[in-house]
Each structure stands twice: as structure tokens, then as C-alpha cells.
Design a protein around this motif. Structure first.
Motif, mmCIF file in Angstrom:
data_model
loop_
_atom_site.group_PDB
_atom_site.id
_atom_site.type_symbol
_atom_site.label_atom_id
_atom_site.label_comp_id
_atom_site.label_asym_id
_atom_site.label_seq_id
_atom_site.Cartn_x
_atom_site.Cartn_y
_atom_site.Cartn_z
ATOM 1 N N HIS A 191 6.888 0.579 6.009
ATOM 2 C CA HIS A 191 6.031 -0.084 4.712
ATOM 3 C C HIS A 191 4.548 -0.739 5.578
ATOM 4 C CE1 HIS A 191 5.153 -2.570 1.067
ATOM 5 N NE2 HIS A 191 4.525 -2.977 1.147
ATOM 6 N N ALA A 192 3.575 0.261 5.043
ATOM 7 C CA ALA A 192 2.255 -0.096 5.778
ATOM 8 C C ALA A 192 1.656 -0.660 4.405
ATOM 9 C CB ALA A 192 1.517 1.174 5.687
ATOM 10 N N ASP A 193 0.392 -1.761 4.847
ATOM 11 C CA ASP A 193 -0.184 -2.792 4.121
ATOM 12 C C ASP A 193 -1.793 -2.583 4.518
ATOM 13 O OD1 ASP A 193 1.468 -4.481 2.524
ATOM 14 O OD2 ASP A 193 1.955 -5.448 4.203
ATOM 15 N N PRO A 194 -2.428 -2.806 3.155
ATOM 16 C CA PRO A 194 -3.859 -3.239 3.628
ATOM 17 C C PRO A 194 -4.202 -4.064 5.008
ATOM 18 C CG PRO A 194 -3.476 -2.846 1.498
ATOM 19 C CD PRO A 194 -2.484 -3.433 2.528
ATOM 20 N N GLY A 195 -5.227 -3.431 5.192
ATOM 21 C CA GLY A 195 -5.555 -4.170 7.022
ATOM 22 C C GLY A 195 -5.115 -3.105 8.104
ATOM 23 N N GLU A 196 -3.875 -2.525 7.806
ATOM 24 C CA GLU A 196 -2.966 -2.049 8.817
ATOM 25 C C GLU A 196 -3.218 -0.509 9.813
ATOM 26 O OE1 GLU A 196 1.174 -5.074 8.294
ATOM 27 O OE2 GLU A 196 1.554 -2.618 7.552
ATOM 28 N N PHE A 197 -3.220 -0.450 11.114
ATOM 29 C CA PHE A 197 -3.417 0.832 11.301
ATOM 30 C C PHE A 197 -2.292 1.094 11.835
ATOM 31 C CE2 PHE A 197 -6.887 3.329 15.078
ATOM 32 C CZ PHE A 197 -5.480 3.893 14.440
ATOM 33 N N TRP A 198 -1.415 2.005 11.441
ATOM 34 C CA TRP A 198 -0.220 3.018 12.142
ATOM 35 C C TRP A 198 0.091 3.772 12.400
ATOM 36 C CZ3 TRP A 198 5.401 1.467 11.120
ATOM 37 C CH2 TRP A 198 5.373 0.369 9.888
ATOM 38 N N MET B 225 1.272 -1.475 0.094
ATOM 39 C CA MET B 225 0.004 -0.136 -0.026
ATOM 40 C C MET B 225 0.950 1.266 -0.009
ATOM 41 S SD MET B 225 -3.192 0.948 0.683
ATOM 42 C CE MET B 225 -3.199 1.977 -0.185
ATOM 43 N N LEU B 226 1.903 1.814 1.053
ATOM 44 C CA LEU B 226 2.184 2.869 1.556
ATOM 45 C C LEU B 226 4.104 1.991 1.569
ATOM 46 C CD1 LEU B 226 2.287 5.744 1.503
ATOM 47 C CD2 LEU B 226 1.934 5.728 3.892
ATOM 48 N N SER B 227 4.769 2.613 0.593
ATOM 49 C CA SER B 227 6.323 2.309 1.135
ATOM 50 C C SER B 227 6.579 3.389 1.349
ATOM 51 C CB SER B 227 6.323 0.935 -0.374
ATOM 52 O OG SER B 227 6.629 0.173 0.012
ATOM 53 N N VAL B 228 7.600 3.827 2.589
ATOM 54 C CA VAL B 228 9.316 4.766 2.506
ATOM 55 C C VAL B 228 9.827 4.715 2.532
ATOM 56 C CG1 VAL B 228 8.769 6.782 3.982
ATOM 57 C CG2 VAL B 228 6.354 5.775 4.022
ATOM 58 N N ASP B 229 11.083 4.520 1.859
ATOM 59 C CA ASP B 229 12.082 4.633 2.073
ATOM 60 C C ASP B 229 13.209 4.710 2.050
ATOM 61 O OD1 ASP B 229 14.031 2.366 1.275
ATOM 62 O OD2 ASP B 229 14.443 3.258 -0.932
ATOM 63 N N ARG B 230 13.939 5.396 2.847
ATOM 64 C CA ARG B 230 14.831 6.166 3.842
ATOM 65 C C ARG B 230 13.941 7.367 2.972
ATOM 66 N NH1 ARG B 230 19.601 3.347 4.967
ATOM 67 N NH2 ARG B 230 20.786 4.874 4.528
ATOM 68 N N VAL B 231 13.487 8.589 3.918
ATOM 69 C CA VAL B 231 12.833 9.728 3.083
ATOM 70 C C VAL B 231 13.729 10.572 3.683
ATOM 71 C CG1 VAL B 231 10.383 9.147 2.068
ATOM 72 C CG2 VAL B 231 10.680 9.826 4.280
ATOM 73 N N GLY B 232 14.056 11.698 3.487
ATOM 74 C CA GLY B 232 14.379 12.935 5.146
ATOM 75 C C GLY B 232 13.818 13.946 4.350
ATOM 76 N N TYR B 233 13.809 15.009 4.900
ATOM 77 C CA TYR B 233 13.012 16.323 4.979
ATOM 78 C C TYR B 233 13.690 17.225 5.091
ATOM 79 C CZ TYR B 233 10.427 20.347 2.971
ATOM 80 O OH TYR B 233 10.242 21.013 2.631
ATOM 81 N N ARG B 234 14.521 18.394 4.697
ATOM 82 C CA ARG B 234 15.599 19.669 5.663
ATOM 83 C C ARG B 234 15.083 20.727 5.046
ATOM 84 N NH1 ARG B 234 21.383 19.280 2.084
ATOM 85 N NH2 ARG B 234 20.511 19.391 0.065
ATOM 86 N N VAL B 235 15.409 22.377 5.584
ATOM 87 C CA VAL B 235 15.264 23.468 5.415
ATOM 88 C C VAL B 235 16.245 24.039 5.763
ATOM 89 C CG1 VAL B 235 14.195 24.931 6.438
ATOM 90 C CG2 VAL B 235 12.918 23.100 6.278
ATOM 91 N N GLU B 236 16.982 23.794 4.680
ATOM 92 C CA GLU B 236 18.056 24.481 4.731
ATOM 93 C C GLU B 236 19.347 23.169 4.626
ATOM 94 O OE1 GLU B 236 17.936 29.030 6.429
ATOM 95 O OE2 GLU B 236 17.233 28.697 5.060
ATOM 96 N N SER B 237 20.140 23.874 6.706
ATOM 97 C CA SER B 237 20.776 22.686 6.450
ATOM 98 C C SER B 237 19.868 21.266 7.286
ATOM 99 C CB SER B 237 22.336 23.157 6.588
ATOM 100 O OG SER B 237 22.068 24.035 7.530
ATOM 101 N N ARG B 238 19.471 21.711 7.921
ATOM 102 C CA ARG B 238 18.439 21.028 9.219
ATOM 103 C C ARG B 238 18.129 19.967 8.806
ATOM 104 N NH1 ARG B 238 15.238 22.047 13.456
ATOM 105 N NH2 ARG B 238 13.646 23.296 12.731
ATOM 106 N N TRP B 239 18.461 18.413 8.462
ATOM 107 C CA TRP B 239 17.103 18.144 8.466
ATOM 108 C C TRP B 239 16.000 17.762 9.923
ATOM 109 C CZ3 TRP B 239 18.213 15.074 4.228
ATOM 110 C CH2 TRP B 239 18.950 14.962 3.542
ATOM 111 N N LEU B 240 15.014 17.996 9.459
ATOM 112 C CA LEU B 240 13.394 17.969 10.204
ATOM 113 C C LEU B 240 12.875 16.662 10.149
ATOM 114 C CD1 LEU B 240 11.412 21.002 8.757
ATOM 115 C CD2 LEU B 240 12.660 20.610 10.364
ATOM 116 N N VAL B 241 13.943 15.909 9.346
ATOM 117 C CA VAL B 241 13.008 14.262 9.277
ATOM 118 C C VAL B 241 14.443 13.297 7.853
ATOM 119 C CG1 VAL B 241 11.744 12.638 8.602
ATOM 120 C CG2 VAL B 241 10.336 14.523 8.751
#
Lengths: 276, 338
Positions: free
Chosen positions: A23-30, A1-17
Motif C-alpha cells: 500500500h503506497a501513499d502519496p509522498g512515499e518512495f518505494w 494512492m496505490l493499493s495492491v491486494d494479494r496479486v498474482g500472475y501466472r503463465v500456464e501453471s507457473r506463478w511468476l508473482v
């Protein structure tokens, strides 16, 4: 369903994530949990396609989210953002009906659209509010109407950012039961929650974030340990059992307080093994 | 749901009222014409005085008033949804004044004659209006929403700048140009004729075509930019379209009638008070309601003090100003985060 692979997000040089995967499958509550500013909302905004990750990829049903047309995306996933208000006198029913926007382009609503919207209001217990105007509702009532709008979107993936905000104790539980049922019927739910005990009672899988990084990932039993909670929240706690058998987090006090004394119960952390 | 019944009845009432208002307005004036005989006079092609007055004096004026009223009301409703702010109005946030500045500059500097003198006005109005909507949008918007105070303060600043520019042009202008500029400042339909009417039809029609079908998307946008995105609405494309549409509509109406204020505020609010906020019904109703209101106001302006004329902009400001104050008091709490 939803696959998240090593994601990152940064504002300038600061990484927020940074380097978060799940990896979320149908039927799962995360449930995603973490201290204030640990990157939960930023992560959800990347999952919804609102923010483009600076690194890594988010894939929805095998397709990268960034390549899905936003009208199509709105038919697959629905998203409850943190807070919403409007100065216009839309009724609660009209707001709920807006959840049908991705299904017909937003001009004429069909009888089916009206049925789905009315059904969603019934499921979320806001039928009584249908003719009230949205700006006159209380914070908790607005939240539940927003939830009905998200449900009326009939998504396969629900992304909820603090859905229990402003809700009273009973409505929090009713919302969790609704989410659980949504997952049991084959949907997938990813929710940001602050209440670890609600998460422990209803979620299948949890992700703990600490300063934008993945601190623990797995079922609530393995994620909600005193060590993980101390690391991520700076909170001393003991884990008890809910009558249903789920873990129950009982906070004792701040982990780094100089006196090691809980402001609430006057207990010292050395008591934590002892039956209180 | 019976909510949509109130919408339907209001839209239908407005659609039926517009032709009636047009006939009454065309009949009123120094030369008496029987309102019920108007269709007969027009179809009968009786080349008498009544026919000529009706065709060359009254009808172009009613036509322009209707177009301008529709353009201003629809622009007001659309800008309110875009800024997510029920108090946005083309004249309050400076769009009307910006278009007026450009029109004044055209009058003073272009010194055009003939066709260009008439067709240049809506083009100048469009450019001025576009510059202001875009500026307000860039300044007043922060984090997906506009602050009420920032929006109105930006409007005050832009109005001050535009009026200073208009004052400067008035100072530089000769007597004939000054008349044109003064006419703009007061606002009115006194110079109405078919040539002007046809010159402003393209921009106003284009503005209405761009804006009126946006109802469903504007509803989603009223929830917030993020919520609109989650509902599959391409937010930036929508905002660009509103900016262009409002610039066309306001630019055209300023070229035709000068600075007529508050129509864009009063009409959408009356509709929301009567039935609700659904933009799918609001936009077409605002077009009809705006036309009715401005035709009525213009008819009052030219008949109450006969044979003298009150500038219609003065009249709408007298009605719209207190209405705006009443709204401010009523929404005092909501207005600042709306």
C-alpha cells in the motif's frame, strides 16, 4: 494512492508473482528489489495496468486499474519500461514532448506542453541533448531522456523499472535525488532497483521479492538484514553504515559457495562479525 | 523550438509545388500544351483538341498518378511506424504483390464486363492487400516489436507466393487477360481514364482519411508498444486501423496502377532526412511528396522515350532499388534491431 491486494500472475501453471500486497501513499518512495527473475518486472507491469493479474486486485486512488480508461490512466501514472530504442530520427526534445501525449490527444502541443517538456529536460539535466537525435545517444543518455519524457507526463504515480540502468555513478544519485524530491512534493514513486545501497539511501519503503513471493516489506532498515539478503539473493553480506546513517550493504561472497571463501576479498564468512 | 520550422517549411513547399507539378505534367507530351494556359483552357471550355487531350487523356492520368503516389507514400510511412521499422514498404513486405494477385485473379476468373470490370478491381486489390498486411503482422511480430530480418524474409516469401500465383494466372489466361496481368506486373498509368479514377477514389480516400490523422499516436507507437500504452494510446485499435487503412490505400492504388514499388520507402525517408521523424508532419507531407514524385516519374516515363513509354514501375524500381541498398548500408547496425 496505490493499493495492491494479494496479486498474482501466472503463465500456464507457473506463478511468476504470487500473493503480493503493498500500500503506497502519496509522498512515499518505494523500492522493489529481488534476484533476477524474482517477478519484479511482472509486478510493475501489473501495477501499470499492462498485465491483468490472475488473482488479486490493483487499485489506483480507490479505482481498480483495469476499469480506468487508458487515456485517463496515462494522466495519473507514468511508467518507465526497461529498455527502449527506435530506428527513427526523433530528437531528444521530440521524445520528451511525447510525454505530453495523454494531455491533448497527440496532435497540437500548447505553449504549456512545451514549457513542461523543457522544464522536465532541465530537471533531468538533458537540456544539452535536446536537438540530438535519439538513436545517436548513448545508453545512459537515452535513459535520462526517457526519464524526462516520463516526468513531462506530470503523473501522480511514477512506476520505474530499473531507472538507473546504464547511468554513471553521479547520474544515478542525481536521479535518486530527483525521485526523492518528486515524492517529497506529494507524488508517489515505485521503482525496481538492483542497487540495494541506493535503495537504502533514498527509499522510504522496500519490498523484497523472492521467487515471486513477498519476502520482506517495510523500511530499508528492517528489510536489509543479512538474513533477508541471504534468502533472496544467496549472498553473504554485512551491514555497515553510510556516513548519513543509512544502512550500507557490503557483500562478502556467495552464501552457498563450497569453500565459503569470497572470490574478491578472500574472506571467510566467519569474519563477518569482525571489523574488517 | 525551431525544429518545427523545418517541418512547416517542407510541408508548405510541397503544398505549393504540387499544383505546379500537375500543370507541368499535364502540359508535357506528344501534343504540346502551354502549362501556363492550362487554367484558361479548362475554365474557357474551348472545345478544341487541346481541351480534349487535356481533359480526357492527360488529367485523368495525372490525377491517378497523384492519388497512387499519395496512397503508397502514406501507407509506407504508417507501416514503418506500425512495424517500428524504417525499411518497411508495401512492395517489399509483399502487400503490393498480394493485392496484385487478387487483381489478377479478378481479371482471369471474374471475366466481368462493364462497370463491374472497373469497380471490381479496387475491391479485389483491397482484399488481397488486407490478407497480406494481416499475415505479415501476425508472422513478423514477436514480443511487441518486429525483427528486421523476419519482416524482410516474410516479405520475400509472400512476394514469391504471390508472384507464383500471378505466373499461374498468366499461364491460364487468354491474350487479352494476359495484357492486363502484364500491365499489372510492370506497373503504370497507361490505362488511365476517368472511370478507373473514380473507381479507385473511394478506397484510396478512405485509406488516407484513416491514416493521415494518426501522426501523434504513431509517434508514441514508434517508441514501442508498451511505451505507447503507458502514454494512453490504445495500441491494438491503432494497429487495426493502420492495417485497414494501408489495405484500402494499397489495394486501390494497385487496382489503378499495378505494382509501383519503393514510393512508400523513398518519400518518408527523404522527409526524415530533410527535417525529422515527427509523424504529424510526415504523413501529410508524404501524401503531397508521394503525389509529386509519382506524377513526375510518370511524366518522365511517357516523355523520355517518346513516342514509346517506359513502365513507371520499372522507373521507380531503378531509382528506389539503389536507394534501398544505400539505406541498408547506412543503417547496417541499427537496421537489425530497429
Amino acid at each position: 494512492m496505490l493499493s495492491v491486494d494479494r496479486v498474482g500472475y501466472r503463465v500456464e501453471s507457473r506463478w511468476l508473482v504470487r500473493d503480493v500486497s503493498l500500500h503506497a501513499d502519496p509522498g512515499e518512495f518505494w523500492v522493489i528489489a529481488g534476484a533476477n527473475g524474482s517477478g519484479k518486472s511482472t509486478l510493475v507491469r501489473m501495477l501499470s495496468g499492462e498485465l491483468e493479474p490472475a488473482s488479486g486486485t490493483v487499485t489506483l486512488e480507490g479505482t481498480p486499474v483495469s476499469t480506468i480508461a487508458i487515456e485517463e490512466l496515462a494522466r495519473i501514472r507514468a511508467c518507465l519500461a526497461q529498455e527502449m530504442n527506435t530506428g527513427f530520427p526523433f530528437t531528444a526534445y521530440e521524445v520528451t514532448l511525447m510525454g505530453r501525449t495523454p494531455w491533448h490527444g497527440g496532435w497540437a502541443f500548447s505553449g504549456e506542453d512545451h514549457r513542461v517538456a523543457a522544464g522536465a529536460m532541465g530537471d533531468l539535466g538533458v537540456t544539452d541533448l535536446a536537438q540530438r537525435t535519439y538513436p545517436t545517444l548513448s545508453g545512459g543518455e537515452r535513459r535520462r531522456v526517457d526519464m524526462a519524457r516520463v516526468a513531462a507526463q506530470q503523473p501522480r504515480l511514477l512506476l520505474l523499472d530499473e531507472p538507473t540502468n546504464h547511468l554513471d555513478a553521479l547520474h544515478q544519485i542525481e536521479l535518486m535525488v530527483w525521485c526523492r524530491q518528486f515524492a517529497d512534493e506529494g507524488g508517489c514513486v515505485v521503482a525496481v532497483l538492483h542497487d540495494l545501497n541506493l535503495a537504502a539511501s533514498y527509499a522510504d519503503r522496500m519490498l523484497l521479492l523472492n521467487s515471486g513471493k513477498s519476502a520482506a516489506l517495510g523500511d530499508p532498515e528492517s528489510v536489509l538484514t543479512p538474513e533477508n539478503i541471504r534468502t533472496c539473493f544467496g549472498l553473504e553480506c554485512v551491514i555497515w553504515r553510510h556516513p548519513s546513517g543509512c544502512p550500507w550493504v557490503v557483500p562478502i561472497g556467495a552464501a552457498n559457495s563450497s569453500t565459503k571463501e569470497s572470490p574478491v576479498w578472500g574472506l571467510t564468512t566467519s569474519h563477518q562479525g569482525v571489523t574488517l | 523550438m525551431n525544429v518545427s520550422r523545418a517541418y512547416r517549411i517542407t510541408l508548405l513547399t510541397l503544398a505549393l509545388a504540387l499544383p505546379a507539378v500537375i500543370c507541368v505534367a499535364a502540359a508535357a507530351g506528344a501534343y504540346p500544351i502551354d502549362a501556363l494556359r492550362i487554367p484558361a483552357i479548362l475554365w474557357g471550355h474551348l472545345e478544341d483538341e487541346g481541351y480534349r487531350i487535356l481533359l480526357y487523356i492527360r488529367l485523368p492520368r495525372v490525377f491517378i498518378a497523384g492519388l497512387v503516389g499519395a496512397a503508397l507514400a502514406v501507407s509506407g510511412a504508417s507501416l514503418q511506424s506500425m512495424f517500428r521499422n524504417p525499411l518497411a514498404d508495401p512492395s517489399l513486405i509483399g502487400v503490393t504483390a498480394g493485392a496484385g494477385l487478387a487483381v489478377s485473379a479478378w481479371i482471369v476468373f471474374a471475366r466481368a464486363s462493364g462497370l463491374l470490370a472497373v469497380w471490381g478491381l479496387p475491391i479485389a486489390g483491397f482484399v488481397g492487400g488486407l490478407a497480406i498486411v494481416w499475415t505479415v503482422w501476425r508472422i513478423a511480430r514477436a514480443g511487441g516489436a518486429t525483427q528486421m530480418s523476419t519482416l524482410l524474409l516474410t516479405g520475400i516469401a509472400l512476394n514469391a507466393i504471390a508472384f507464383a500465383g500471378i505466373g499461374l494466372f498468366a499461364f491460364l489466361s487468354d491474350e487479352e487477360e494476359l495484357r492486363g496481368i502484364t500491365f499489372w506486373q510492370l506497373g503504370g498509368m497507361t490505362s488511365a481514364n476517368w472511370a478507373l479514377a473514380f473507381a479507385v477514389v473511394p478506397p484510396i480516400a478512405l485509406g488516407l482519411i484513416l491514416l493521415v490523422p494518426l501522426g501523434g499516436k504513431l509517434n508514441a507507437l514508434a517508441l514501442g508498444e508498451r511505451d505507447a500504452f503507458h502514454l494512453g494510446v490504445p495500441v491494438h485499435a491503432l494497429q487495426r486501423r493502420i492495417i485497414w487503412g494501408a489495405a484500402f490505400a494499397v489495394g486501390g492504388s494497385v487496382a489503378a496502377a499495378g505494382g509501383v514499388g519503393f514510393i512508400g520507402l523513398v518519400v518518408p525517408h527523404l522527409f526524415r532526412l530533410c527535417c525529422g521523424a515527427d509523424n504529424r508532419w510526415l504523413l501529410p507531407s508524404a501524401a503531397l511528396g508521394g503525389a509529386i514524385l509519382l506524377i513526375g516519374a510518370d511524366t518522365a516515363a511517357r516523355t523520355v522515350a517518346q513516342p514509346a513509354e517506359i513502365p513507371v514501375g520499372v522507373l521507380t524500381a531503378f531509382v528506389g532499388g539503389p536507394f534501398f541498398l544505400w539505406l541498408l548500408v547506412r543503417n547496417r547496425r541499427e537496421a537489425f534491431y530497429a
